[in-house]
Motif scaffolding. Sequence first.
Motif, mmCIF file in Angstrom:
data_model
loop_
_atom_site.group_PDB
_atom_site.id
_atom_site.type_symbol
_atom_site.label_atom_id
_atom_site.label_comp_id
_atom_site.label_asym_id
_atom_site.label_seq_id
_atom_site.Cartn_x
_atom_site.Cartn_y
_atom_site.Cartn_z
ATOM 1 N N ASP A 7 0.841 -1.190 0.000
ATOM 2 C CA ASP A 7 0.000 0.000 0.000
ATOM 3 C C ASP A 7 0.881 1.246 0.000
ATOM 4 O OD1 ASP A 7 -1.930 1.921 0.264
ATOM 5 O OD2 ASP A 7 -2.501 1.368 2.315
ATOM 6 N N PHE A 8 1.028 1.856 -1.170
ATOM 7 C CA PHE A 8 1.914 3.012 -1.313
ATOM 8 C C PHE A 8 1.337 4.281 -0.685
ATOM 9 C CE2 PHE A 8 4.331 1.361 -5.298
ATOM 10 C CZ PHE A 8 4.790 0.297 -4.550
ATOM 11 N N THR A 9 0.069 4.266 -0.298
ATOM 12 C CA THR A 9 -0.516 5.461 0.314
ATOM 13 C C THR A 9 0.153 5.792 1.651
ATOM 14 O OG1 THR A 9 -2.310 4.218 1.364
ATOM 15 C CG2 THR A 9 -2.753 5.178 -0.828
ATOM 16 N N ILE A 10 0.957 4.892 2.175
ATOM 17 C CA ILE A 10 1.734 5.173 3.386
ATOM 18 C C ILE A 10 2.608 6.419 3.188
ATOM 19 C CG2 ILE A 10 3.679 3.675 2.764
ATOM 20 C CD1 ILE A 10 3.916 2.887 5.686
ATOM 21 N N PHE A 11 3.016 6.686 1.959
ATOM 22 C CA PHE A 11 3.872 7.838 1.664
ATOM 23 C C PHE A 11 3.129 9.170 1.837
ATOM 24 C CE2 PHE A 11 6.040 4.434 -0.688
ATOM 25 C CZ PHE A 11 7.279 4.534 -0.080
ATOM 26 N N GLU A 12 1.810 9.155 1.757
ATOM 27 C CA GLU A 12 1.042 10.389 1.902
ATOM 28 C C GLU A 12 1.088 10.935 3.329
ATOM 29 O OE1 GLU A 12 -2.802 9.522 0.183
ATOM 30 O OE2 GLU A 12 -2.016 9.860 -1.837
ATOM 31 N N ASP A 13 1.556 10.143 4.273
ATOM 32 C CA ASP A 13 1.693 10.601 5.667
ATOM 33 C C ASP A 13 2.912 11.503 5.856
ATOM 34 O OD1 ASP A 13 -0.563 9.169 6.359
ATOM 35 O OD2 ASP A 13 0.558 7.415 7.051
ATOM 36 N N TYR A 14 3.831 11.486 4.924
ATOM 37 C CA TYR A 14 5.030 12.330 5.018
ATOM 38 C C TYR A 14 4.711 13.728 4.507
ATOM 39 C CZ TYR A 14 7.704 8.123 5.956
ATOM 40 O OH TYR A 14 8.186 6.972 6.518
ATOM 41 N N ARG A 15 4.974 14.724 5.348
ATOM 42 C CA ARG A 15 4.694 16.119 4.990
ATOM 43 C C ARG A 15 5.821 17.009 5.486
ATOM 44 N NH1 ARG A 15 -0.391 16.523 3.338
ATOM 45 N NH2 ARG A 15 -1.891 14.943 3.927
ATOM 46 N N ASN A 16 6.090 18.059 4.687
ATOM 47 C CA ASN A 16 7.096 19.053 5.068
ATOM 48 C C ASN A 16 8.395 18.400 5.516
ATOM 49 O OD1 ASN A 16 5.314 21.274 4.604
ATOM 50 N ND2 ASN A 16 4.277 20.685 6.494
ATOM 51 N N GLU A 39 6.531 19.463 0.337
ATOM 52 C CA GLU A 39 5.435 19.737 1.265
ATOM 53 C C GLU A 39 4.545 18.517 1.457
ATOM 54 O OE1 GLU A 39 3.302 23.276 0.099
ATOM 55 O OE2 GLU A 39 4.591 24.466 1.402
ATOM 56 N N THR A 40 4.110 17.914 0.350
ATOM 57 C CA THR A 40 3.221 16.750 0.430
ATOM 58 C C THR A 40 3.586 15.735 -0.652
ATOM 59 O OG1 THR A 40 1.573 17.769 -1.020
ATOM 60 C CG2 THR A 40 1.254 18.059 1.358
ATOM 61 N N ILE A 41 3.080 14.523 -0.466
ATOM 62 C CA ILE A 41 3.215 13.470 -1.470
ATOM 63 C C ILE A 41 1.816 12.966 -1.805
ATOM 64 C CG2 ILE A 41 4.115 11.172 -2.004
ATOM 65 C CD1 ILE A 41 6.249 11.617 0.134
ATOM 66 N N HIS A 42 1.559 12.814 -3.090
ATOM 67 C CA HIS A 42 0.309 12.215 -3.547
ATOM 68 C C HIS A 42 0.671 10.930 -4.284
ATOM 69 C CE1 HIS A 42 -1.976 15.750 -2.457
ATOM 70 N NE2 HIS A 42 -1.010 16.468 -3.006
ATOM 71 N N VAL A 43 -0.129 9.893 -4.085
ATOM 72 C CA VAL A 43 0.113 8.606 -4.725
ATOM 73 C C VAL A 43 -0.926 8.385 -5.803
ATOM 74 C CG1 VAL A 43 0.224 6.112 -4.363
ATOM 75 C CG2 VAL A 43 1.114 7.668 -2.609
ATOM 76 N N LEU A 49 4.015 11.551 -6.366
ATOM 77 C CA LEU A 49 4.078 12.938 -6.807
ATOM 78 C C LEU A 49 4.419 13.800 -5.601
ATOM 79 C CD1 LEU A 49 0.813 12.931 -8.941
ATOM 80 C CD2 LEU A 49 3.148 12.861 -9.794
ATOM 81 N N PHE A 50 5.615 14.372 -5.613
ATOM 82 C CA PHE A 50 6.080 15.230 -4.526
ATOM 83 C C PHE A 50 5.753 16.677 -4.893
ATOM 84 C CE2 PHE A 50 8.709 11.474 -4.362
ATOM 85 C CZ PHE A 50 8.906 11.252 -3.007
ATOM 86 N N LEU A 51 5.003 17.369 -4.042
ATOM 87 C CA LEU A 51 4.689 18.769 -4.277
ATOM 88 C C LEU A 51 5.640 19.623 -3.456
ATOM 89 C CD1 LEU A 51 2.899 20.914 -5.588
ATOM 90 C CD2 LEU A 51 1.393 20.728 -3.601
ATOM 91 N N LYS A 52 6.367 20.508 -4.164
ATOM 92 C CA LYS A 52 7.327 21.397 -3.503
ATOM 93 C C LYS A 52 6.664 22.728 -3.148
ATOM 94 C CE LYS A 52 11.662 19.886 -5.455
ATOM 95 N NZ LYS A 52 12.818 20.367 -6.210
ATOM 96 N N LYS A 53 7.316 23.481 -2.262
ATOM 97 C CA LYS A 53 6.795 24.781 -1.818
ATOM 98 C C LYS A 53 6.568 25.752 -2.965
ATOM 99 C CE LYS A 53 7.868 25.624 2.931
ATOM 100 N NZ LYS A 53 8.614 26.337 3.930
ATOM 101 N N ASP A 54 7.429 25.697 -3.964
ATOM 102 C CA ASP A 54 7.316 26.638 -5.090
ATOM 103 C C ASP A 54 6.247 26.226 -6.099
ATOM 104 O OD1 ASP A 54 8.471 24.504 -6.408
ATOM 105 O OD2 ASP A 54 10.339 25.535 -6.887
ATOM 106 N N GLY A 55 5.500 25.164 -5.777
ATOM 107 C CA GLY A 55 4.422 24.722 -6.650
ATOM 108 C C GLY A 55 4.823 23.680 -7.675
ATOM 109 N N ARG A 56 6.134 23.455 -7.816
ATOM 110 C CA ARG A 56 6.591 22.442 -8.772
ATOM 111 C C ARG A 56 6.315 21.043 -8.220
ATOM 112 N NH1 ARG A 56 12.480 22.949 -10.050
ATOM 113 N NH2 ARG A 56 12.584 23.545 -7.862
ATOM 114 N N THR A 57 6.178 20.101 -9.119
ATOM 115 C CA THR A 57 5.943 18.716 -8.747
ATOM 116 C C THR A 57 7.083 17.849 -9.263
ATOM 117 O OG1 THR A 57 3.558 19.036 -8.871
ATOM 118 C CG2 THR A 57 4.330 16.774 -8.945
#
Length: 94
Positions: A7-16, A39-43, A49-57
């Motif tokens: 279950d890769f959604t475990i990665f969505e718990d990592y933030r900042n 900032e966040t990870i989306h699976v 998909l890692f979302l950075k502070k500057d809005g880049r992915t």
Amino acid sequence: MEKSLHDFTIFEDYRNRQVVLNYYQEDDFLWKRDGFHFETIHVKGKILLFLKKDGRTVELPLTEFTAAAINSDFQNYYIFKNGKCRLEIYFPHG
């Protein structure tokens, strides 16, 4: 020790946090290392998909790897394998 990861959604718990990506080939040859803050990870399936502070992915496809595991010897450490190639993902402490 490794425990299977399904279950890769475990990665969505990592933030900042910061993430370190180590790519290995045969005989534990480290051929590439990358790291960045996010900032966040989306699976999406087998894509992180890692979302950075500057809005880049940053997109990290894991589709080429046939096995995934949690390395329980180290906190926040994951291993993806395909034959003799592997990707190790590590989240250092905040």
